[in-house]
Write a protein that holds these residues in place. Structure first.
Motif, PDB file in Angstrom:
ATOM      1  N   ALA A 129      -7.285  14.790   3.658  1.00  0.00           N
ATOM      2  CA  ALA A 129      -6.609  14.320   2.446  1.00  0.00           C
ATOM      3  C   ALA A 129      -6.850  15.246   1.265  1.00  0.00           C
ATOM      4  CB  ALA A 129      -7.082  12.913   2.110  1.00  0.00           C
ATOM      5  N   SER A 130      -7.994  15.903   1.239  1.00  0.00           N
ATOM      6  CA  SER A 130      -8.283  16.836   0.139  1.00  0.00           C
ATOM      7  C   SER A 130      -7.477  18.121   0.273  1.00  0.00           C
ATOM      8  CB  SER A 130      -9.780  17.168   0.108  1.00  0.00           C
ATOM      9  OG  SER A 130     -10.137  18.065   1.142  1.00  0.00           O
ATOM     10  N   LYS A 131      -7.153  18.508   1.511  1.00  0.00           N
ATOM     11  CA  LYS A 131      -6.424  19.757   1.753  1.00  0.00           C
ATOM     12  C   LYS A 131      -4.931  19.608   1.485  1.00  0.00           C
ATOM     13  CE  LYS A 131      -9.926  22.279   3.303  1.00  0.00           C
ATOM     14  NZ  LYS A 131     -11.029  21.309   3.153  1.00  0.00           N
ATOM     15  N   GLU A 132      -4.405  18.389   1.637  1.00  0.00           N
ATOM     16  CA  GLU A 132      -2.973  18.148   1.457  1.00  0.00           C
ATOM     17  C   GLU A 132      -2.799  16.830   0.706  1.00  0.00           C
ATOM     18  OE1 GLU A 132       0.821  19.767   1.902  1.00  0.00           O
ATOM     19  OE2 GLU A 132      -1.073  20.611   2.629  1.00  0.00           O
ATOM     20  N   PRO A 133      -3.079  16.818  -0.603  1.00  0.00           N
ATOM     21  CA  PRO A 133      -3.158  15.567  -1.367  1.00  0.00           C
ATOM     22  C   PRO A 133      -1.894  14.716  -1.343  1.00  0.00           C
ATOM     23  CG  PRO A 133      -4.105  17.391  -2.609  1.00  0.00           C
ATOM     24  CD  PRO A 133      -3.429  17.989  -1.421  1.00  0.00           C
ATOM     25  N   ASP A 195     -13.307  15.300  -4.909  1.00  0.00           N
ATOM     26  CA  ASP A 195     -12.500  15.127  -6.124  1.00  0.00           C
ATOM     27  C   ASP A 195     -11.070  15.640  -5.965  1.00  0.00           C
ATOM     28  OD1 ASP A 195     -12.935  17.841  -6.164  1.00  0.00           O
ATOM     29  OD2 ASP A 195     -13.813  17.904  -8.163  1.00  0.00           O
ATOM     30  N   LYS A 196     -10.744  16.201  -4.798  1.00  0.00           N
ATOM     31  CA  LYS A 196      -9.381  16.666  -4.527  1.00  0.00           C
ATOM     32  C   LYS A 196      -8.536  15.597  -3.833  1.00  0.00           C
ATOM     33  CE  LYS A 196     -10.741  21.550  -4.169  1.00  0.00           C
ATOM     34  NZ  LYS A 196     -12.171  21.341  -4.443  1.00  0.00           N
ATOM     35  N   VAL A 197      -9.180  14.506  -3.429  1.00  0.00           N
ATOM     36  CA  VAL A 197      -8.469  13.423  -2.752  1.00  0.00           C
ATOM     37  C   VAL A 197      -7.705  12.600  -3.789  1.00  0.00           C
ATOM     38  CG1 VAL A 197      -8.722  11.329  -1.377  1.00  0.00           C
ATOM     39  CG2 VAL A 197     -10.171  13.315  -0.901  1.00  0.00           C
ATOM     40  N   LYS A 198      -6.402  12.438  -3.574  1.00  0.00           N
ATOM     41  CA  LYS A 198      -5.571  11.682  -4.517  1.00  0.00           C
ATOM     42  C   LYS A 198      -4.896  10.475  -3.878  1.00  0.00           C
ATOM     43  CE  LYS A 198      -4.750  15.745  -7.391  1.00  0.00           C
ATOM     44  NZ  LYS A 198      -3.754  16.659  -8.002  1.00  0.00           N
ATOM     45  N   ASP A 200      -4.498   6.764  -1.967  1.00  0.00           N
ATOM     46  CA  ASP A 200      -5.208   5.490  -2.003  1.00  0.00           C
ATOM     47  C   ASP A 200      -6.246   5.485  -0.882  1.00  0.00           C
ATOM     48  OD1 ASP A 200      -3.607   4.646  -4.075  1.00  0.00           O
ATOM     49  OD2 ASP A 200      -2.257   3.474  -2.800  1.00  0.00           O
ATOM     50  N   ILE A 201      -7.330   4.743  -1.090  1.00  0.00           N
ATOM     51  CA  ILE A 201      -8.432   4.711  -0.122  1.00  0.00           C
ATOM     52  C   ILE A 201      -8.738   3.269   0.253  1.00  0.00           C
ATOM     53  CG2 ILE A 201     -10.863   5.278   0.297  1.00  0.00           C
ATOM     54  CD1 ILE A 201      -9.166   7.760  -0.017  1.00  0.00           C
ATOM     55  N   LEU A 202      -8.949   3.035   1.539  1.00  0.00           N
ATOM     56  CA  LEU A 202      -9.431   1.750   2.016  1.00  0.00           C
ATOM     57  C   LEU A 202     -10.659   1.976   2.888  1.00  0.00           C
ATOM     58  CD1 LEU A 202      -9.300  -1.306   2.525  1.00  0.00           C
ATOM     59  CD2 LEU A 202      -7.666  -0.833   4.380  1.00  0.00           C
ATOM     60  N   PHE A 203     -11.786   1.440   2.459  1.00  0.00           N
ATOM     61  CA  PHE A 203     -13.003   1.464   3.270  1.00  0.00           C
ATOM     62  C   PHE A 203     -13.067   0.183   4.091  1.00  0.00           C
ATOM     63  CE2 PHE A 203     -14.254   4.228  -0.262  1.00  0.00           C
ATOM     64  CZ  PHE A 203     -14.880   5.274   0.402  1.00  0.00           C
ATOM     65  N   ILE A 204     -13.390   0.325   5.377  1.00  0.00           N
ATOM     66  CA  ILE A 204     -13.661  -0.815   6.248  1.00  0.00           C
ATOM     67  C   ILE A 204     -15.032  -0.589   6.873  1.00  0.00           C
ATOM     68  CG2 ILE A 204     -12.880  -2.166   8.226  1.00  0.00           C
ATOM     69  CD1 ILE A 204     -10.075  -0.994   7.795  1.00  0.00           C
ATOM     70  N   HIS A 205     -15.917  -1.553   6.720  1.00  0.00           N
ATOM     71  CA  HIS A 205     -17.280  -1.369   7.228  1.00  0.00           C
ATOM     72  C   HIS A 205     -17.849  -2.718   7.643  1.00  0.00           C
ATOM     73  CE1 HIS A 205     -20.021   2.256   7.012  1.00  0.00           C
ATOM     74  NE2 HIS A 205     -20.785   1.366   7.620  1.00  0.00           N
ATOM     75  N   GLY A 206     -18.695  -2.713   8.644  1.00  0.00           N
ATOM     76  CA  GLY A 206     -19.392  -3.920   9.062  1.00  0.00           C
ATOM     77  C   GLY A 206     -20.726  -4.041   8.361  1.00  0.00           C
ATOM     78  N   ILE A 225     -13.239  10.576  -7.398  1.00  0.00           N
ATOM     79  CA  ILE A 225     -12.903  10.180  -8.767  1.00  0.00           C
ATOM     80  C   ILE A 225     -11.412  10.311  -9.077  1.00  0.00           C
ATOM     81  CG2 ILE A 225     -15.200  10.684  -9.664  1.00  0.00           C
ATOM     82  CD1 ILE A 225     -14.152  13.367 -10.640  1.00  0.00           C
ATOM     83  N   ASN A 226     -10.677  11.088  -8.282  1.00  0.00           N
ATOM     84  CA  ASN A 226      -9.241  11.279  -8.533  1.00  0.00           C
ATOM     85  C   ASN A 226      -8.364  10.556  -7.517  1.00  0.00           C
ATOM     86  OD1 ASN A 226      -9.503  13.005 -10.842  1.00  0.00           O
ATOM     87  ND2 ASN A 226     -10.189  14.617  -9.448  1.00  0.00           N
ATOM     88  N   ALA A 227      -8.989   9.733  -6.669  1.00  0.00           N
ATOM     89  CA  ALA A 227      -8.218   8.969  -5.695  1.00  0.00           C
ATOM     90  C   ALA A 227      -7.396   7.912  -6.411  1.00  0.00           C
ATOM     91  CB  ALA A 227      -9.152   8.332  -4.676  1.00  0.00           C
TER      92      ALA A 227
END
Length: 258
Positions: A129-133, A195-198, A200-206, A225-227
Motif C-alpha cells: 500500500a505504501s508503494k502504490e497509494p 507514512d506513505k500509506v493512504k 483506509d485500514i482495518l485491523f482484525i486481531h484476536g 499517520i496519512n492513512a
C-alpha cells in the motif's frame, strides 16, 4: 508439509464445486509468481496474502463461497518462496512486494481493490500500500506483525538456518524460518513505509493471540499517520488463526467491505 496443492488438484476441487478457477504463473525478472483467481472480473477485487508458511490455497474456502463470489473477484497469491512461487527460495519483505505489485497493477479493472494480509502477510500488505497509494481502497491487516519491539527473540531460528540443520526443517517450514529471520531487519526498513500509506485500514486481531501481540494495532495506528479511516475489530476469544478458526466472523467482516 509443503502447504500447497498441485494445480491439477486445485482444479479438480473447484470443478467439483462448479466454481471456475483461474491459475496463473508469471515471470518477473528471474522469479515466478503463482496465483489463483475466482469470481467475475467485473467485480471489486479482494486480494489474499498468506502468512508464514502458507500458500494461496489457504483461502480456498472463501474463494468458492457463494456469498463471497457475489461480491468479489478473489485473488490469492503464493508469496515468493512458497506454494509454486519458486518454493523454498525465501526473499526479504521488500523484494516480495516488488514481485507482487506488478501482478496486482495488471489486474486493475476500474473497481475497488481490497488487500488482505494475515500474520506475515500483514507487513507485506502495508508495504504494498505504501508503494502504490492509490491502488487499494482498503487494507485489511489480520493478526499482522508490524512492530519489531513485539517480535520474540527466537534465537533458535538462527541455529536452524545454518546448514545442515536447515535441511531438517520439513517442507515449507524451511523458507518460513528464513523469512522470519529476515523479518527482524525488514520491519526496521518498513518504518519508512508507514507514512506513505493512504488507504483506509482495518485491523482484525484476536485478544487471545499469543503468536503476534494485539499491541501491533496501536503501533500501526500511531505510525500510519496519512492513512484514511483506520478501524480495529477485536475478535474476543480468538487466537492467531482467525481465517480458519473464526471463519464465519471473518467472512462476515469481509462481506461488509463492499
Amino acid at each position: 508439509m509443503q502447504n500447497r496443492w498441485s494445480d491439477q488438484k486445485a482444479q479438480r476441487i473447484f470443478q467439483a464445486k462448479k466454481i471456475p478457477l483461474g491459475i496463473h504463473d508469471t515471470l518477473i525478472g528471474n522469479r515466478h509468481l503463482h496465483y489463483a483467481i475466482t469470481g467475475s472480473d467485473s467485480l471489486p477485487a479482494l486480494v489474499f496474502i498468506h502468512g508464514s508458511p502458507g500458500s494461496w490455497m489457504n483461502y480456498s474456502r472463501y474463494m468458492w463461497d457463494s456469498l463471497m463470489l457475489k461480491k468479489f473477484r478473489m485473488i490469492s497469491i503464493d508469496r515468493p518462496g512458497f506454494g509454486h512461487s519458486d518454493f523454498g527460495k525465501a526473499v526479504h519483505l521488500q523484494e516480495q512486494t516488488a514481485l507482487i505489485l506488478p501482478v496486482l497493477k495488471s489486474l486493475k479493472n476500474g473497481q475497488p481493490m481490497y488487500l488482505c494480509g494475515h500474520s506475515m502477510g500483514g507487513p507485506v500488505v502495508v508495504d504494498l500500500a505504501s508503494k502504490e497509494p492509490g491502488l487499494f481502497k482498503k487494507v485489511i491487516i489480520v493478526a499482522g506483525a508490524l512492530d519489531i519491539n513485539q517480535e520474540a527473540k527466537e534465537t533458535w531460528r538462527h541455529i536452524m538456518n545454518v546448514r545442515p540443520l536447515y535441511w531438517l526443517l520439513p517442507g515449507a517450514f524451511a523458507p518460513s524460518n528464513t523469512e522470519l529471520l529476515y523479518l527482524k531487519k525488514d520491519l526496521v526498513q518498513l518504518q519508512l513505509s508507514f507514512d506513505k500509506v493512504k488507504s483506509d485500514i482495518l485491523f482484525i486481531h484476536g485478544d487471545e493471540d499469543t503468536w503476534v501481540s494485539i499491541k501491533n494495532i496501536g503501533y500501526g495506528q500511531q505510525k500510519m499517520i496519512n492513512a484514511g479511516n483506520i478501524q480495529a475489530d477485536t475478535i474476543f476469544g480468538a487466537d492467531h488463526m482467525i481465517p480458519w478458526k473464526n471463519q464465519e466472523k471473518f467472512r462476515e467482516i469481509l462481506l461488509s467491505l463492499h
